[in-house]
Write an enzyme that holds these catalytic residues in place. Structure first.
Site: not given
Ligand code: NAD
Length: 424
Positions: A114
């Protein structure tokens, strides 16, 4: 460049401690060899970098970033890059360890890594973000590469950021190296279906779970926290499967409509305003209230540590599908298990992203690209198989799905370490 381990301040719910505790619990349960446990407790490699970036106003700002490779026994390291003001080394270490387990659960030939940069991309111009990304990519280029460590998007990084990393790495090599990152735009070696993969994989896992509970997705009430890549697409896909998505949120707040939100209208609203908050056909709700709403399926898709001992007993969902990494603390896990809430753990539920990243990497290495149907079919096959393996273990050991997923993953990594032996 500095290779170092930063002193972390002790905070409650430190997710590195959570990750270590999860490993210890499962090590005990599966009788893991003490030496293997010892190896798995420490990341294989930690790189900390401090680097200057020219800001638009002429000043120079020094940023700190990390790249952590937790384990590479099963293959090259793989894991996303996060841009966030709250990034810490402990967080990156935990996320790297979870990547090791995730790749093992879905049986793709990678270890875990990561990266993260402490920054607030929301306050930076596109030019500043590009310069920060290119410099960070240069700094970590000494340990990344298509056969070594392959980054991907995570919170607040996206296909454009991946394109800059790919270009920076390629410029330094003197030729194009598309396989150095995944989650790229399709025109430069990205994969069809990658953008939707995390959410799609999560929905495949939810479908298997509801099948197992002998209920249908039609008409069930779903709540999604976080409306970014994982959350917004999960909400959209769940609605398309017939669910009533009654509440969603982002960092600015949440919205609620008992009759179900219109997700395509909401996606347009978010595109125009940058948030879901204030969407006029709904009630306002806080992120905390959202988690406790009466619903069938809760999808945390924002950040870690949102379901804790404080709110676990107030959660009314029957299924929690962890699209986010680490949303539930171990104490909350225990409480929810007692309350018969089925948790679909992050290392299983959000493994769709890394699975299609793996497809992207294969396609880049072979310069041979698949269509979306091929990607989605193969994704479904892998996710379904992983769900069934985890369920089988949970029945055999009479344990929750997280423990079962860990038993499967840690067992696979331990087997690889044993087979390879200890060098020299
Ligand atoms: P992203 O940046 O696209 O979206 C994050 C979202 O969370 C946004 O809508 C933001 O406004 C919201 N957010 C941030 N702080 C917040 C809070 N305190 N309360 C509520 N909402 C809040 O990110 P993503 O890629 O969608 O990732 C989200 C989660 O999914 C993370 O934990 C990430 O590690 C996990 N994840 C993502 C992927 C991927 O392929 N994108 C894969 C596996 C896991």
């Amino acid at each position: 460049m500095k290779v170092a381990q930063k002193e972390e301040s002790k905070i409650s719910n430190n997710i590195w401690e959570v990750a270590l505790e999860q490993l210890s619990l499962v090590a005990k349960k599966m009788n893991l060899d003490k030496n293997i446990h010892e190896i798995l407790k420490s990341p294989k490699r930690i790189l900390e970098v401090s680097f200057p970036v020219k800001m638009d106003n002429g000043t120079i700002k020094v940023f700190t970033g990390y790249r952590v490779q937790h384990n590479t026994a099963r293959g090259p390291a793989k894991g996303g890059i996060r841009y966030h003001p709250d990034v810490t080394l402990d967080e990156v270490k935990a996320l790297a360890m979870w990547m090791t387990w995730k790749c093992a659960v879905v049986a793709i030939p990678y270890g875990g890594a990561k990266g993260g940069v402490i920054c607030n991309p929301k306050e930076m111009s596109l030019g500043e973000l590009e310069r920060l990304t290119r410099r960070y990519a240069s700094e970590i280029s000494i340990i990344i590469g298509p056969e070594r460590d392959i980054p991907a998007p995570d919170v607040y990084t996206n296909p454009q950021v991946m394109a800059w990393i790919m270009d920076t790495y390629s410029m330094n090599k003197g030729y194009s190296v598309p396989g150095v990152v995944t989650g790229k735009p399709i025109s430069i070696g990205g994969s069809e279906g990658r953008n939707e993969a995390t959410a799609r994989g999560c929905v495949y896992i939810i479908e298997e779970a509801v099948k197992n509970l002998k209920i249908s997705l039609k008409g069930v009430k779903a709540v999604v926290q976080g409306f970014g890549n994982a959350g917004s697409i999960a909400a959209d896909l769940l609605e398309k499967e017939g669910c009533r998505v009654i509440a969603v949120s982002d960092s600015k707040g949440g919205i609620y409509d008992e009759n179900g939100l219109d997700i395509s209208k909401l996606l347009n609203y978010k595109k125009e305003t940058g948030t879901v908050a204030g969407y006029n056909q709904s009630k306002k709700i806080t992120n905390e209230e959202l988690l406790e709403l009466p619903c069938d399926i809760l999808v945390p898709a924002a950040l870690e540590n949102v379901i804790t001992k404080k709110n676990a007993n107030h959660i009314k969902a029957k299924i929690i599908a962890e699209a986010a990494n680490g949303p539930t603390t171990p104490e909350a896990d225990e409480m929810l298990f007692k309350n018969k809430v089925m948790i679909l753990p992050d290392i299983l539920a959000n493994a769709g992203g890394v699975t299609v990243s793996y497809f992207e990497w294969i396609q880049d290495l072979q310069a041979n690209f698949w269509n979306e149907e091929q990607v989605n079919n193969k994704l479904k096959e892998i996710m379904t198989k992983a769900f069934r393996s985890v369920l089988e273990i949970s029945q055999k050991y009479k344990c929750d799905m997280r423990t079962a997923a860990y038993i499967l993953a840690v067992g696979r990594v331990a087997e690889a370490i044993n087979l390879r032996g200890i060098f020299p």
